[in-house]
Design a protein around this motif. Structure first.
Motif, short mmCIF file in Angstrom:
data_model
loop_
_atom_site.label_atom_id
_atom_site.label_comp_id
_atom_site.label_asym_id
_atom_site.label_seq_id
_atom_site.Cartn_x
_atom_site.Cartn_y
_atom_site.Cartn_z
N SER A 162 0.67 -1.16 0.17
CA SER A 162 -0.05 -0.09 -0.08
C SER A 162 0.89 1.07 0.07
N ILE A 163 0.73 1.99 -1.14
CA ILE A 163 1.44 3.34 -1.08
C ILE A 163 0.91 4.39 -0.23
N HIS A 164 -0.51 4.27 0.14
CA HIS A 164 -0.91 5.19 1.25
C HIS A 164 -0.26 4.91 2.62
N VAL A 165 -0.13 3.62 2.76
CA VAL A 165 0.63 3.26 4.28
C VAL A 165 1.96 3.64 4.04
N PHE A 166 2.62 3.59 2.92
CA PHE A 166 3.96 3.39 2.95
C PHE A 166 4.49 4.93 3.11
N ASN A 167 3.84 5.86 2.11
CA ASN A 167 4.12 7.12 2.17
C ASN A 167 3.82 7.99 3.20
N SER A 168 2.78 7.53 4.07
CA SER A 168 2.36 8.06 5.53
C SER A 168 3.51 7.59 6.49
N LEU A 169 4.04 6.40 6.26
CA LEU A 169 4.94 6.09 7.29
C LEU A 169 6.10 7.00 6.82
N GLY A 170 6.41 7.15 5.73
CA GLY A 170 7.73 7.74 5.12
C GLY A 170 7.69 9.32 5.62
N ALA A 171 6.46 9.78 5.34
CA ALA A 171 6.43 11.28 5.84
C ALA A 171 6.50 11.40 7.38
N TYR A 172 5.99 10.56 8.12
CA TYR A 172 6.12 10.59 9.66
C TYR A 172 7.65 10.25 9.95
N ILE A 173 8.34 9.48 9.52
CA ILE A 173 9.63 9.06 9.70
C ILE A 173 10.57 10.50 9.52
N ALA A 174 10.18 11.12 8.36
CA ALA A 174 11.08 12.12 7.95
C ALA A 174 10.66 13.54 9.12
N ILE A 175 9.72 13.61 9.66
CA ILE A 175 8.91 14.46 10.44
C ILE A 175 9.67 14.52 11.83
N SER A 176 9.68 13.02 12.04
CA SER A 176 10.31 12.54 13.52
C SER A 176 11.71 12.75 13.45
N HIS A 177 12.20 13.02 12.42
CA HIS A 177 13.83 12.88 12.40
C HIS A 177 14.41 14.25 11.94
N CYS A 178 13.18 15.11 11.91
CA CYS A 178 13.60 16.65 11.28
C CYS A 178 14.13 17.47 12.45
N ASN A 179 15.23 18.14 12.50
CA ASN A 179 15.88 18.83 13.59
C ASN A 179 14.85 19.79 14.14
N ASN A 180 14.42 20.70 13.05
CA ASN A 180 13.61 21.79 13.53
C ASN A 180 12.03 21.24 14.05
N LEU A 181 11.45 20.33 13.52
CA LEU A 181 10.22 19.83 13.98
C LEU A 181 10.34 19.05 15.23
N LYS A 182 11.41 18.37 15.61
CA LYS A 182 11.55 17.86 16.75
C LYS A 182 11.13 18.60 18.00
N LYS A 183 11.24 20.07 18.06
CA LYS A 183 11.11 20.86 19.03
C LYS A 183 9.72 21.08 19.17
N HIS A 184 8.58 20.56 18.16
CA HIS A 184 7.46 21.10 18.52
C HIS A 184 6.52 19.67 18.65
N ARG A 185 6.37 19.38 19.98
CA ARG A 185 5.77 18.03 20.52
C ARG A 185 4.62 18.01 19.67
N TRP A 186 3.70 18.96 19.57
CA TRP A 186 2.40 19.00 18.88
C TRP A 186 2.50 18.43 17.49
N ILE A 187 3.56 18.95 16.78
CA ILE A 187 3.30 18.26 15.48
C ILE A 187 3.43 17.01 15.18
N GLN A 188 4.55 16.36 16.12
CA GLN A 188 5.05 15.11 16.36
C GLN A 188 3.67 14.20 16.68
N VAL A 189 2.79 14.67 17.61
CA VAL A 189 1.71 13.84 18.27
C VAL A 189 0.72 13.98 16.91
N ILE A 190 0.43 15.16 16.33
CA ILE A 190 -0.52 15.38 15.36
C ILE A 190 -0.27 14.33 14.04
N THR A 191 0.96 14.47 13.57
CA THR A 191 1.62 13.44 12.55
C THR A 191 1.47 12.16 12.87
#
Length: 217
Positions: free
Chosen positions: A137-166
Motif C-alpha cells: 500500500s502506497i497510502h501506508v508506505f508514504n504516510s510512514l515515510g512522511a512521519y519518519i522524516a518529520i520525526s527525524h527533522c531537527n526543527n520539527l523535533k522541537k514541536h511536540r504537537w506536530i509530532q503527535v498530530i502527524t
C-alpha cells in the motif's frame, strides 16, 4: 532573480521523477484489470466497512504534499533528499512489484448500509481508483515515510504537537485503507515492511552517526 531562485531551489530536479512514476502507474492501472493475483487475508473479512474513514484517507494527499513542500522550502537539503530517496525508492519498488506480480482485491462492498456524504465520497473514490496494483500500500508506505522524516527533522523535533498530530494522522490513514476496503491487511503489512527496510538503509546510519558524535564530544 532567476539565478538566485535556481540556486536556492535547484534540488527540485528530483520532481522529474513524476515523469517516470505517473506514466508507469497509469499504464498498470489500464492494463492490470482482469488477470491478477488476488490479495486476501482472513482478517480482511473481520474488518467492517466504515465510510467515515474516507476523511483521513483523503487527508493523505494533503499530508504528503505539505510534508514534501515543507522539506523542499524550509528543511535542510539533506533532510529533503532523505525524504525523497525514501519515498521514491518505495514507490519504484511498488511499481516493479505491480509489474512482475499483478495484484488486486475483491473486498469492496456492493451495497452500503447507510446513505451519507461519506458514502458518496467512497463511491466516487471507487469510480476513479481501481482495486488493482495494491501491494504494498502506497497510502501506508508514504504516510510512514512522511512521519519518519518529520520525526527525524531537527526543527520539527522541537514541536511536540506536530509530532503527535502527524503520528495520529499516520495511524488513522493506515486504518482507513482497511476500513474502506481499499487494501488488504497483507498490503498494509507489506507497506510497513518496505518502510522499515528503507528506514534502516536511509535513516538508521544517520542515527548511529549522531550517537557516535555525541559520545565522542
Amino acid at each position: 532573480m532567476w539565478k538566485k531562485l535556481w540556486e536556492k531551489y535547484r534540488h527540485g530536479w528530483v520532481f522529474l521523477y513524476i515523469f517516470i512514476y505517473l506514466p508507469w502507474f497509469f499504464y498498470l492501472e489500464e492494463h492490470v484489470t482482469t488477470k491478477y493475483h488476488l490479495i486476501h487475508s482472513t482478517l480482511d473479512d473481520k474488518i467492517p466497512f466504515i465510510e467515515y474513514f474516507i476523511i483521513p484517507y483523503t487527508l493523505w494527499f494533503a499530508f504528503i504534499a505539505i510534508t514534501i513542500g515543507y522539506f523542499f522550502f524550509f528543511g535542510e537539503k539533506s533532510e529533503f533528499y532523505r525524504l525523497i530517496i525514501l519515498l521514491f525508492s518505495g514507490m519504484t519498488i511498488f511499481l516493479i512489484i505491480s509489474t512482475i506480480y499483478p495484484n488486486g482485491l475483491q473486498l469492496r462492498p456492493d451495497t452500503f448500509a447507510r446513505d451519507n456524504f461519506c458514502v458518496d465520497m467512497v463511491k466516487q473514490l471507487y469510480t476513479v481508483d481501481t482495486s488493482t496494483n495494491v501491494l504494498p500500500s502506497i497510502h501506508v508506505f508514504n504516510s510512514l515515510g512522511a512521519y519518519i522524516a518529520i520525526s527525524h527533522c531537527n526543527n520539527l523535533k522541537k514541536h511536540r504537537w506536530i509530532q503527535v498530530i502527524t503520528l495520529l494522522l499516520t495511524i488513522s490513514i493506515v486504518l482507513s485503507t482497511m476500513f474502506l476496503k481499499q487494501h488488504s491487511v497483507v498490503d498494509v503489512i507489506a507497506g510497513f515492511i518496505m518502510a522499515g527496510i528503507l528506514y534502516l538503509i536511509i535513516y538508521q546510519p544517520l542515527k548511529i552517526q549522531s550517537k557516535n558524535s555525541s559520545e565522542n564530544s
